[in-house]
Design a protein around this motif. Structure first.
Motif, PDB file in Angstrom:
ATOM      1  N   GLU A  54      43.650  36.166  36.821  1.00  0.00           N
ATOM      2  CA  GLU A  54      42.393  36.131  36.489  1.00  0.00           C
ATOM      3  C   GLU A  54      41.907  34.740  36.154  1.00  0.00           C
ATOM      4  O   GLU A  54      41.002  34.043  36.527  1.00  0.00           O
ATOM      5  N   GLY A  85      29.560  34.324  33.340  1.00  0.00           N
ATOM      6  CA  GLY A  85      29.838  35.416  33.467  1.00  0.00           C
ATOM      7  C   GLY A  85      31.341  35.573  33.785  1.00  0.00           C
ATOM      8  O   GLY A  85      32.029  36.627  33.044  1.00  0.00           O
ATOM      9  N   LEU A  86      31.947  34.590  34.697  1.00  0.00           N
ATOM     10  CA  LEU A  86      33.194  34.726  35.101  1.00  0.00           C
ATOM     11  C   LEU A  86      34.107  34.522  33.940  1.00  0.00           C
ATOM     12  O   LEU A  86      35.347  35.091  33.554  1.00  0.00           O
ATOM     13  N   ASP A  89      34.135  37.137  31.333  1.00  0.00           N
ATOM     14  CA  ASP A  89      34.720  38.372  31.988  1.00  0.00           C
ATOM     15  C   ASP A  89      36.617  38.226  31.764  1.00  0.00           C
ATOM     16  O   ASP A  89      36.857  39.032  31.180  1.00  0.00           O
ATOM     17  N   ASP A  93      38.523  40.459  29.099  1.00  0.00           N
ATOM     18  CA  ASP A  93      39.871  41.172  29.755  1.00  0.00           C
ATOM     19  C   ASP A  93      41.124  40.592  28.825  1.00  0.00           C
ATOM     20  O   ASP A  93      41.970  41.546  28.454  1.00  0.00           O
ATOM     21  N   TRP A 126      33.587  47.606  29.046  1.00  0.00           N
ATOM     22  CA  TRP A 126      33.559  46.337  29.710  1.00  0.00           C
ATOM     23  C   TRP A 126      33.405  46.441  31.087  1.00  0.00           C
ATOM     24  O   TRP A 126      32.647  45.448  31.487  1.00  0.00           O
ATOM     25  N   GLY A 130      30.550  44.682  33.441  1.00  0.00           N
ATOM     26  CA  GLY A 130      30.880  43.743  34.476  1.00  0.00           C
ATOM     27  C   GLY A 130      30.215  44.094  35.856  1.00  0.00           C
ATOM     28  O   GLY A 130      29.698  43.421  36.526  1.00  0.00           O
ATOM     29  N   SER A 180      37.913  46.737  42.365  1.00  0.00           N
ATOM     30  CA  SER A 180      37.923  46.491  41.095  1.00  0.00           C
ATOM     31  C   SER A 180      38.003  47.904  40.159  1.00  0.00           C
ATOM     32  O   SER A 180      38.475  48.117  39.112  1.00  0.00           O
TER      33      SER A 180
END
Length: 207
Positions: A54, A85-86, A89, A93, A126, A130, A180
């Protein structure tokens, strides 16, 4: 006297046998403990690989989206929202799914079990955050795609292309959400399997 000596010898033999039995039992517990740790490390390895994958793919995605935004006239505010956001995220994670190697191989198993339970709760929260982020981004993206794309951009049959892209993004978002969800559920099941194993080994050790 001879009877007493025989009794003493029998007691000594019994003590030796008990000592040997305890040593074997301790060795067996150590072996079981190590097997659980190795199994735990192996089961968690795919989650670690997924998170690193990721992290690696995000710069590629952002580069592609930058080119797309430049070519279609979409706002850079939308791009910035996506980038933040990415990155958030991937960072979340990484933090949530991280367990130090030392804790897996030699740490207290009870504390490790608590960490895995906490990880599940954090992962659930989370995942919900997301989903909210993706929903907002998709809605914003489609609105801009339909209303704000520059008609003078280098796209043939502008309206048709925009309609197709909007549908594709919506369908892709749904498919991405389903994928997801399955990944999330697999991660949770992995934690559950390890927690169950830890409960068994810790309860055995307590006995």
């Amino acid at each position: 006297m001879e009877t007493n000596n025989n009794n003493i010898n029998e007691l000594e033999q019994l003590r030796e046998q008990m000592s040997i039995f305890k040593d074997k039992l301790n060795k067996q517990q150590i072996i079981n403990d190590q097997l659980v740790r190795n199994t735990m490390k192996s089961k968690l390895s795919w989650i670690k690989s997924f998170v690193w994958g990721e992290i690696i793919i995000i710069p590629i995605m952002l580069l592609g989206m930058a080119v797309f935004h430049a070519g279609t006239g979409l706002s850079w505010w939308l791009y910035g929202f996506l980038a933040i956001g990415l990155i958030a995220d991937a960072t979340g994670d990484f933090i949530i799914n991280r367990i130090p190697k030392g804790q897996l191989l030699s740490g207290d198993l009870v504390e490790t079990s608590k960490r895995l339970v906490k990880m599940k709760k954090q992962r659930t929260s989370w995942f919900i955050i997301g989903l909210i982020f993706v929903t907002i981004w998709l809605a914003w993206f489609i609105v801009e795609l339909v209303l704000k794309t520059d008609p003078g951009c280098a796209l043939p049959d502008h309206n048709l292309v925009i309609a197709i892209m909007a549908i594709a993004v919506a369908v892709g978002g749904v498919i991405g959400g389903i994928v997801s969800w399955f990944i999330f559920r697999k991660m949770q099941r992995t934690n559950n399997d390890i927690i169950d194993q830890l409960k068994q080994i810790t309860s055995t050790n307590e006995k």
